[in-house]
Motif scaffolding. Structure first.
Motif, PDB file in Angstrom:
ATOM      1  N   ARG A   1      54.660-130.380 105.960  1.00  0.00           N
ATOM      2  CA  ARG A   1      53.782-130.242 107.128  1.00  0.00           C
ATOM      3  C   ARG A   1      53.259-128.812 107.227  1.00  0.00           C
ATOM      4  O   ARG A   1      52.078-128.585 107.533  1.00  0.00           O
TER       5      ARG A   1
ATOM      6  N   GLU B   1      60.170-132.676 104.875  1.00  0.00           N
ATOM      7  CA  GLU B   1      59.028-133.104 105.695  1.00  0.00           C
ATOM      8  C   GLU B   1      58.426-131.912 106.446  1.00  0.00           C
ATOM      9  O   GLU B   1      57.199-131.767 106.530  1.00  0.00           O
ATOM     10  N   GLU B   2      59.303-131.030 106.962  1.00  0.00           N
ATOM     11  CA  GLU B   2      58.822-129.840 107.669  1.00  0.00           C
ATOM     12  C   GLU B   2      58.076-128.900 106.712  1.00  0.00           C
ATOM     13  O   GLU B   2      57.035-128.332 107.063  1.00  0.00           O
TER      14      GLU B   2
ATOM     15  N   GLN C   1      55.860-132.475 118.308  1.00  0.00           N
ATOM     16  CA  GLN C   1      56.462-132.755 116.999  1.00  0.00           C
ATOM     17  C   GLN C   1      57.765-131.982 116.798  1.00  0.00           C
ATOM     18  O   GLN C   1      58.729-132.509 116.244  1.00  0.00           O
TER      19      GLN C   1
END
Length: 518
Positions: free
Chosen positions: A163, A159-160, A180
């Motif tokens: 992003r 996910e990082e 975040q």
């Protein structure tokens, strides 16, 4: 209205002292990787502003004692050192990455398996300047490798990575990144609980201050009653505050933040007057009134324009009264001149629209850089700064130097890429895409590709200005960088300023409404 909790504030002060000791110990005893990681973590958690001096000293020492990096350093450490120093304004050579290229000019296969280092490498490549081919190659290489690795990464790290590939750290809003990253850091088994605690407490404490400021601004906004008196204009006070929060979030900029929000929200209304409501004759009167900048000039204006005109004069006068007490009233001249330049640009665009004139792309850029509002906001951002904003600094800013022009180009061209189709359907003045297509006789796709390349070059120019050996003090440069960042954030998925009900609303809620659970 919420007041600071004395117990919480006391705990934050205790934790700040602990972190200072931690930084001091790391600077003396930790490995280079540990010290760099600590600084990076403090920055991403949004608390580095408490430790500016200690971080500055540490980075200065790292720069002085390790100019070209050590042969023993791994890729992660070299990439992180490169990014942290460059974003601090140090000129660091990209040659440090040459040892990772083989005799055929390809990156060594051993790099392909370290996702953490590749992600750091990708982040570092976004601080490249024009002509740094090795960083261009590194960005393509790291992007390709990270995408190949995505299916094999654990979900939180994947996910990082996603992003970051969508919007790198260098182009994010610091306050939103803090919100975040605190969640990401909390899920990290290797986290430091002391850092996590201060990040959470400090975020919530700042959030209370920001909410208080927004409440004050809401009362001002309702008293003017723009929403009723100028119903054609966008009612975007909260979005404007969020925009300015991306420029300066620290407590010491509270007065500046409120002043800038009032300026940007009035400028947004003026933009709508020139774009969608005023006749050309009325716009000429308004432009002349702004040039005169005096109460009597309002007599020539229609009533709806007077509302906006008096609001602008009052906001600048209120700031002037604050500055007189500090002996800095000379700044108001520049604030007025910056607003005059904005309105002149609006008027030229109104003439183009009313006469159906399609400018050349060069003509378009010359005016639209100013009408983006960013040259004006870059000057207003200095009005509330401390001693660093000297008269010479204002002379520099009002001349629209390269970093401000680059930030403004990003603002205008990112806007154009996302809004030109809607504006064309609405019958608005020609966008940069249309002007480029007509000027160069190319397709819509080719024009958009070229404009995206121009945005990329503008980012490289911002990076170069920050890394110039004799650059102006960083506090004068950061507003331009942060304004460019806000454009990327607000227009990441289309025009999320005008249409702010989706992603922008969620982001505003996360930063200004929902506290972090302790």
């Amino acid at each position: 209205m919420q007041k600071p909790d004395p117990e919480v504030e006391k705990r934050i002060e205790t934790l700040k002292e602990d972190v200072r000791k931690m930084l001091s110990n790391a600077a003396g005893k930790a490995t280079l990787e540990e010290l760099l990681t600590l600084i990076d973590t403090l920055q991403r958690l949004g608390v580095a502003y408490h430790f500016e001096y200690q971080i500055s000293q540490a980075l200065q020492s790292i720069y002085n004692n390790n100019i070209n990096g050590s042969d023993d350093d791994d890729l992660y450490t070299i990439a992180l050192r490169f990014r942290l120093l460059r974003q601090q304004g140090y000129s660091v050579s990209s040659d440090v990455f040459k040892k990772y290229v083989d005799d055929n000019g390809e990156f060594k296969a051993t790099l392909a398996n370290d996702a953490r280092a590749l992600l750091c490498l990708f982040e570092s490549s976004n601080l490249r300047k024009e002509g740094e081919d090795i960083l261009e190659q590194l960005q393509r290489f790291s992007t390709r490798q990270l995408k190949l690795m995505l299916p094999h990464l654990n979900s939180s790290f994947a996910e990082e990575v996603n992003r970051t590939l969508e919007l790198p750290l260098h182009k994010r809003m610091p306050r939103l990144e803090a919100r975040q990253y605190i969640s990401i850091y909390e899920a990290d088994a290797a986290r430091n609980d002391l850092l996590l605690e201060i990040a959470k407490l400090d975020f919530n404490s700042l959030q209370k201050l920001h909410r208080t400021e927004l409440c004050d601004l809401s009362r001002w906004w309702k008293a003017i009653d723009f929403a009723t008196k100028l119903s054609f204009a966008r009612d975007r006070l909260v979005e404007c505050y969020f925009w300015i929060l991306g420029v300066h979030f620290e407590p010491k900029y509270s007065i500046s933040r409120k002043y800038m929000t009032k300026i940007i929200v009035i400028a947004s209304v003026i933009d709508d007057i020139y774009d969608v409501y005023g006749t050309l004759d009325e716009l000429k009167l308004f432009t002349n009134a702004i040039e005169r900048w005096e109460v009597l000039a309002a007599n020539d204006l229609p009533e709806y324009m007077q509302v906006c005109y008096f609001a602008l004069l009052d906001v600048v006068k209120e700031m002037e009264d604050n500055l007189v007490n500090e002996g800095r009233s000379y700044r108001v001249h520049y604030a007025k001149e910056a607003m005059k330049a904005l309105v002149r640009a609006y008027f030229v665009e109104a003439i183009w629209f009313n006469t159906k004139y399609v400018p050349t792309f060069e003509e378009y850029l010359e005016i639209s850089v100013m009408s983006s509002g960013y040259p004006m906001l870059s000057v207003q951002a200095l009005v509330g700064l401390e001693e660093v904003a000297t008269k010479e600094a204002f002379d520099w800013a009002i001349s629209v130097p390269r970093i401000i022009r680059s930030s403004a180009l990003i603002a205008r061209l990112v806007d154009d890429i996302h809004t030109y189709k809607v504006e064309e359907e609405r019958g608005d003045a020609p966008s940069g895409v249309q002007c480029y297509m007509k000027d160069h006789n190319v397709s819509e796709e080719e024009a958009c590709k070229k404009i995206k390349e121009m945005v990329d070059i503008a980012w490289k120019n911002i990076n170069e200005e920050i890394q110039e050996p004799n650059h102006p003090p960083l506090p004068l440069l950061l507003p331009s960088l942060n304004l460019a960042r806000m454009m990327e954030v607000l227009y990441q998925n289309g025009d999320c300023y005008t249409n702010s009900s989706g992603k922008t609303k969620k982001r505003i809620t996360s930063v200004l409404v929902d506290p972090i659970p302790i």
